[in-house]
Design a protein around this motif. Structure first.
Motif, short mmCIF file in Angstrom:
data_model
loop_
_atom_site.label_atom_id
_atom_site.label_comp_id
_atom_site.label_asym_id
_atom_site.label_seq_id
_atom_site.Cartn_x
_atom_site.Cartn_y
_atom_site.Cartn_z
N LEU A 10 -24.22 -21.54 -2.50
CA LEU A 10 -23.62 -21.97 -1.11
C LEU A 10 -24.99 -22.50 -0.28
N CYS A 11 -25.04 -23.69 -0.04
CA CYS A 11 -26.23 -24.67 0.63
C CYS A 11 -25.81 -24.89 1.97
N GLY A 12 -26.51 -24.69 2.99
CA GLY A 12 -26.06 -25.14 4.50
C GLY A 12 -26.97 -24.51 5.38
N GLY A 13 -26.47 -24.47 6.59
CA GLY A 13 -27.32 -24.00 7.88
C GLY A 13 -27.82 -25.01 8.92
N GLY A 14 -27.72 -24.51 10.09
CA GLY A 14 -28.21 -25.51 11.08
C GLY A 14 -29.71 -25.53 11.53
N GLY A 15 -30.42 -24.99 10.51
CA GLY A 15 -31.92 -25.13 10.76
C GLY A 15 -32.47 -24.47 12.18
N THR A 16 -31.83 -23.66 12.78
CA THR A 16 -32.26 -23.04 14.23
C THR A 16 -32.99 -22.02 13.89
N ARG A 17 -32.81 -20.97 13.24
CA ARG A 17 -33.18 -19.69 13.13
C ARG A 17 -35.06 -19.51 12.81
N LEU A 18 -35.04 -20.52 12.17
CA LEU A 18 -36.54 -20.62 11.73
C LEU A 18 -37.52 -21.91 12.32
N TRP A 19 -36.88 -22.28 13.28
CA TRP A 19 -37.51 -23.44 14.26
C TRP A 19 -39.09 -22.90 14.56
N GLY A 61 -23.09 -29.65 2.38
CA GLY A 61 -22.58 -30.75 2.93
C GLY A 61 -23.14 -31.97 2.60
N GLU A 62 -22.85 -33.26 2.97
CA GLU A 62 -23.41 -34.61 2.55
C GLU A 62 -24.58 -34.52 3.14
N ALA A 63 -25.06 -33.96 4.15
CA ALA A 63 -26.26 -34.01 4.96
C ALA A 63 -27.65 -33.33 4.02
N HIS A 64 -27.22 -32.55 3.07
CA HIS A 64 -28.18 -31.95 2.42
C HIS A 64 -28.06 -32.28 0.79
N VAL A 65 -27.35 -33.39 0.53
CA VAL A 65 -27.27 -33.73 -0.99
C VAL A 65 -28.71 -34.30 -1.49
N GLY A 66 -29.42 -35.17 -0.47
CA GLY A 66 -30.59 -35.47 -1.03
C GLY A 66 -31.43 -34.56 -1.26
N HIS A 67 -31.75 -33.53 -0.55
CA HIS A 67 -32.59 -32.21 -0.66
C HIS A 67 -32.20 -31.55 -2.20
N SER A 77 -24.55 -29.41 -11.09
CA SER A 77 -23.20 -29.50 -10.67
C SER A 77 -23.10 -29.50 -9.18
N LEU A 78 -22.58 -30.26 -8.38
CA LEU A 78 -22.81 -30.25 -7.20
C LEU A 78 -21.23 -30.64 -6.43
N ILE A 79 -20.67 -29.85 -5.55
CA ILE A 79 -19.39 -30.22 -4.76
C ILE A 79 -20.00 -30.35 -3.35
N VAL A 80 -19.44 -31.50 -2.97
CA VAL A 80 -19.71 -31.85 -1.54
C VAL A 80 -18.80 -31.55 -0.51
N GLU A 81 -18.81 -30.79 0.49
CA GLU A 81 -17.75 -30.43 1.30
C GLU A 81 -17.60 -31.60 2.15
N PRO A 82 -16.40 -32.05 2.36
CA PRO A 82 -16.14 -33.33 3.64
C PRO A 82 -16.64 -32.77 4.83
N CYS A 83 -16.56 -31.55 5.36
CA CYS A 83 -17.02 -30.90 6.58
C CYS A 83 -17.31 -29.47 6.46
N GLY A 84 -17.94 -28.99 7.36
CA GLY A 84 -18.20 -27.44 7.20
C GLY A 84 -17.06 -26.74 7.51
N ARG A 85 -16.72 -25.93 6.86
CA ARG A 85 -15.33 -24.79 7.29
C ARG A 85 -15.62 -23.48 6.86
#
Length: 346
Positions: A10-19, A61-67, A77-85
């Motif tokens: 599972l990939c994701g995260g808001g990128g806030t806790r290690l700002w 999510g789509e925002a992280h596909v490039g990374h 193999s990648l499943i792209v969530e339409p939105c975070g749920r």
């Protein structure tokens, strides 16, 4: 039943806790925080033994596909969530696309595990229980009365693990000390194993609307090479919920496998300091690259993407420089970094 374990990362995260090093556009899974490989790449490395693990499936999510494509390759193999749920629907997307008898090993992409052989042994023990119909959680052996993690209380022994009696929310200090002294409590590391079919059965039992929406989204989805995009319509209607609340706390088939594997969720700068110190720190507990200078300091970490950092006469302080942003926090204040306006992109 296939003997291979199917990792679901599972990939994701808001990128806030290690700002400021982690930002919404490049959250911590995609940063080389411990070694030259990023946390995401290390998660892939841990499940790379083809005699034990099938090729991993990544859900993001789509925002992280490039990374993900840059760091994991185009054949991943990648499943792209339409939105975070949250995690329950994300896991269900993978489960709905796997054979019912496939043993899934659900892993976050942004955790550190120092003892990989212990992780693999735990995965094999969990897979054994999953094949018998259990939904299994990894119980991380606690080494301190931590208040930042949820806990798992183990019950009667089973072959290869224990019955999971209950999930416990993050405790206060006094309760955490009681848990540590009790000996039956482990940290909830967010790593799970179950067969795809069993997971969908339990999700259908406890969250039928979510299960049906996921099935519809998968049925109407489309593949582009190794990338699958579920249909957005049904998925967007799902009320987000974690797998803990949606399934694991409700099932009567919960089990746990205790594992001591040098685990950390790298949930804040102090957690990263501790993980880096475990790999080698000065006698005073300082962690810094040779470029930086720490004089008369103890338990200080200095991190920079360029400028030299000099610290004199401080204890328990973390200094981070990234681009044009500078963070200075005490170890105790590291938990609150995500509350800063800069960390939230404001």
């Amino acid at each position: 039943m296939s003997e291979l374990i199917h990792p679901v990362i599972l990939c994701g995260g808001g990128g806030t806790r290690l700002w400021p090093m982690s930002r919404p556009a490049r959250p911590k899974p995609f940063l080389p925080l411990l070694g030259e490989r990023t946390l995401f790449q290390q998660a892939l490395d841990r499940v790379s033994d083809g005699s034990i693990f099938a090729g991993p499936t990544v859900v993001a999510g789509e925002a992280h596909v490039g990374h993900i494509r840059e760091q994991g390759g185009d054949v991943l193999s990648l499943i792209v969530e339409p939105c975070g749920r949250n995690t329950a629907p994300a896991i269900a997307l993978a489960a709905a696309r796997l054979p019912d008898d496939a043993v899934m090993l659900v892993c976050p992409s942004d955790h550190h595990i120092g003892d990989v052989p212990a992780f693999v042994a735990g995965a094999q023990a969990a897979a054994h229980l999953a094949k018998s119909g259990c939904l299994v959680a990894f119980g991380i052996a606690p080494d301190r009365p931590e208040t930042g993690y949820g806990y798992l209380q183990r019950g009667d022994p089973m072959e290869g693990g224990f019955v999971l009696d209950r999930f416990v929310e993050k405790p206060d200090r006094a309760r955490a000390e009681q848990f540590l002294a009790d000996g039956r409590f482990s940290w909830n590391g967010g790593i799970f194993a179950f067969t795809a079919g069993r997971f969908m059965e339990e999700l259908s039992r406890h969250r039928p609307e979510m299960a049906e929406a996921v099935r519809q989204a998968v049925a109407a989805g489309a593949s582009d090479g190794a990338t699958f995009r579920p249909d957005a319509g049904p998925f967007e209607g799902i009320a987000g919920e974690s797998v803990d609340y949606a399934v694991m706390e409700n099932t009567d088939r919960a089990a746990m496998v205790p594992v001591s594997m040098g685990w950390s969720d790298i949930g804040n700068w102090q957690a990263l300091h501790e993980a880096r110190a475990a790999g080698g720190a000065e006698a005073q507990g300082n962690v810094a690259e040779p470029l930086h200078e720490l004089a008369s300091c103890s338990n200080v970490m200095a991190v920079s993407d360029g400028p030299r950092i000099s610290v004199v006469g401080l204890d328990g302080v973390i200094v981070v420089v990234d681009g044009d942003e500078v963070l200075v926090t005490s170890a105790d204040g590291a938990q609150a970094v995500g509350q800063l306006a800069g960390a939230k992109g404001k």
